[in-house]
Enzyme design. Structure first.
Site, PDB file in Angstrom:
ATOM      1  N   GLY A  80       0.841  -1.212   0.000  1.00 58.50           N
ATOM      2  CA  GLY A  80       0.000   0.000   0.000  1.00 58.50           C
ATOM      3  C   GLY A  80       0.866   1.248   0.000  1.00 58.50           C
ATOM      4  N   ALA A  81       2.037   1.128  -0.653  1.00 56.44           N
ATOM      5  CA  ALA A  81       3.049   2.192  -0.580  1.00 56.44           C
ATOM      6  C   ALA A  81       2.569   3.506  -1.182  1.00 56.44           C
ATOM      7  CB  ALA A  81       4.318   1.722  -1.283  1.00 56.44           C
ATOM      8  N   ARG A 133     -13.272   0.024   3.245  1.00 56.23           N
ATOM      9  CA  ARG A 133     -14.674  -0.379   3.330  1.00 56.23           C
ATOM     10  C   ARG A 133     -15.507   0.532   2.417  1.00 56.23           C
ATOM     11  NH1 ARG A 133     -18.322  -1.600   8.644  1.00 56.23           N
ATOM     12  NH2 ARG A 133     -16.324  -1.557   9.694  1.00 56.23           N
ATOM     13  N   ASP A 172      -4.341   3.030  18.789  1.00 57.74           N
ATOM     14  CA  ASP A 172      -5.391   3.080  19.815  1.00 57.74           C
ATOM     15  C   ASP A 172      -4.788   3.453  21.173  1.00 57.74           C
ATOM     16  OD1 ASP A 172      -7.268   2.081  17.867  1.00 57.74           O
ATOM     17  OD2 ASP A 172      -6.201   0.190  18.075  1.00 57.74           O
ATOM     18  N   HIS A 216      -8.674  -4.418  17.052  1.00 62.32           N
ATOM     19  CA  HIS A 216      -8.628  -3.020  16.599  1.00 62.32           C
ATOM     20  C   HIS A 216      -9.964  -2.744  15.907  1.00 62.32           C
ATOM     21  CE1 HIS A 216      -7.480   0.713  14.721  1.00 62.32           C
ATOM     22  NE2 HIS A 216      -7.778   0.208  13.541  1.00 62.32           N
ATOM     23  N   ARG A 227     -18.902  -5.095   8.062  1.00 60.91           N
ATOM     24  CA  ARG A 227     -17.554  -5.498   8.477  1.00 60.91           C
ATOM     25  C   ARG A 227     -17.199  -6.909   7.958  1.00 60.91           C
ATOM     26  NH1 ARG A 227     -13.629  -3.778  12.096  1.00 60.91           N
ATOM     27  NH2 ARG A 227     -12.420  -5.490  12.971  1.00 60.91           N
ATOM     28  N   GLY A 280      -0.477   4.605  -0.940  1.00 59.03           N
ATOM     29  CA  GLY A 280      -1.651   5.076  -0.197  1.00 59.03           C
ATOM     30  C   GLY A 280      -1.290   6.171   0.794  1.00 59.03           C
ATOM     31  N   GLN A 281      -2.319   6.605   1.510  1.00 56.74           N
ATOM     32  CA  GLN A 281      -2.160   7.699   2.475  1.00 56.74           C
ATOM     33  C   GLN A 281      -1.141   7.388   3.570  1.00 56.74           C
ATOM     34  OE1 GLN A 281      -5.321  10.101   4.229  1.00 56.74           O
ATOM     35  NE2 GLN A 281      -6.312   8.102   4.372  1.00 56.74           N
TER      36      GLN A 281
END
Ligand code: NAX
Length: 328
Positions: free
Chosen positions: A11-12, A92, A158, A186, A98, A14-15
């Site tokens: 996911g490099a 999602r 978290d 999580h 979920r 991505g955000q």
């Protein structure tokens, strides 16, 4: 200079990738004397965007950055890596349950788990992509070549969120808060165990005596923080997630100070706190400083905390059931 540490980040483009990669490349994670080689792992359609990130990484002139490769498959991307940070997964979609998300993302972690067989013999794998506990479970089951204890999922965000809330409430610096462990999943059932935490060396519940706040607003603020950030920013948490991923890896690399612990979801051996064997469950952990760790034993849990932990345990058991066909 020493041999480079090889790190794969999925996911490099991505955000989270965009925040995380620069902090790894800068030497912040492994220190100023340890070169880092980055494998940017993306889907084929996002490889071009990853190239842009790689160009910017070059342009920072980090002396610790030994090299960058871009890969559009985990098989080549994980070859010889010492750390695999699994950040990429499908977000999602609108109206998606979920369980649908779990089923959609599961196969990604089957393939990535299998590809980890090509990693270095000391590889450690951290899963950030959601649902991270169950994705980590899938990856671990699909890579029997790597010991289960080398897999973890990130609940450090978290913990950091919980500490920030409590520091504000008590009017202290966040560094004063210790041993605030997140238990379980999580997800919105996670349990920030304030009862065992301390503020400035005193029991947290002696400093913050408003029990209704701790069981009410505090719990729900931490559990729903991700959703609140999406509502405010229009996008999910990214820089804070990347920062917590840096904390997570550093926590495993550094000997935990005496009497302290941190949160990480790690495989349960079934012997502690009624957590079923095999679940990737967030618990208080102490690192030995060489990458190995121990789950903290013998903590007293009140009936209230046991009840909360039971809820998150049941959720994780249900998630495991949803993906049972993917668990080799
Ligand atoms: P983005 O949608 O910005 O980026 C995800 C990237 O992953 C995309 O570039 C996509 O092309 C890539 N990707 C998807 N499937 C892939 C695959 N099979 N192999 C390689 N790359 C793949 O998401 P971002 O905001 O960066 O978040 C990434 C993940 O982190 C999400 O699953 C998100 O839910 C999760 N989070 C986890 C957190 C935690 O505390 N554990 C907190 C933050 C975040 O919500």
């Amino acid at each position: 200079m020493a041999q480079p540490v090889r790190v794969a980040v999925t996911g490099a483009a991505g955000q989270i990738g965009y925040s995380l990669l620069f902090r790894i490349a800068s030497g912040e994670l492994f220190g100023p004397d340890t070169p880092v080689h980055l494998n940017l792992v993306e889907l084929p359609q996002a490889a071009k965007a990853a190239e842009g990130t790689a160009m910017e990484l070059d342009d920072c002139g980090f002396s610790t950055l030994a090299g960058i490769d871009i890969h559009d498959s985990p098989e080549s991307g994980f070859e010889g890596v010492n750390w695999a940070l699994l950040v990429g997964s499908k977000p999602r979609g609108p109206g998606m349950e979920r369980n649908d998300l779990i089923k959609e993302n599961g196969p990604i972690f089957v393939a990535q788990g299998k590809a980890l067989a090509k990693a270095a013999s000391d590889v450690r794998c951290v899963v950030v992509g959601n649902p991270c506990n169950t994705n980590a479970l899938i990856a671990q089951h699909n890579c029997r070549e790597v010991p289960a204890t080398r897999f973890s999922a990130m609940t450090m965000l978290d913990e950091n969120r919980a500490k920030a809330q409590l520091a504000k409430k008590a009017g202290v610096n966040v560094g004063e808060i210790k041993n605030l462990a997140i238990w379980g999943n999580h997800s919105s059932t996670m349990v920030p165990n304030f009862e065992a935490a301390t503020i400035g060396g005193k029991s947290l519940t002696d400093v913050i005596t408003d029990r209704a706040y701790l069981e009410g607003d505090f719990f729900t603020t931490v559990q729903k923080r991700g959703a609140a950030i999406i509502q405010a920013r229009g996008k999910s948490s990214a820089a804070s997630a990347a920062s917590s991923c840096i904390d997570h890896v550093k926590n495993f690399l550094t000997k935990t100070p005496e009497g302290e612990y941190f949160s990480a979801a790690v495989p349960s051996d079934g012997s502690l706190y009624d957590i079923p064997q095999g679940l990737m469950f967030s618990v208080p952990v102490r690192s030995n400083g060489d990458g190995s760790y121990e789950i903290v034993k013998g903590l007293e849990l009140s009936d209230y905390m046991k009840g909360r932990i039971g809820q998150t345990r049941d959720e994780l058991l249900k998630e495991r059931d949803v993906v049972k066909d993917l668990l080799a």
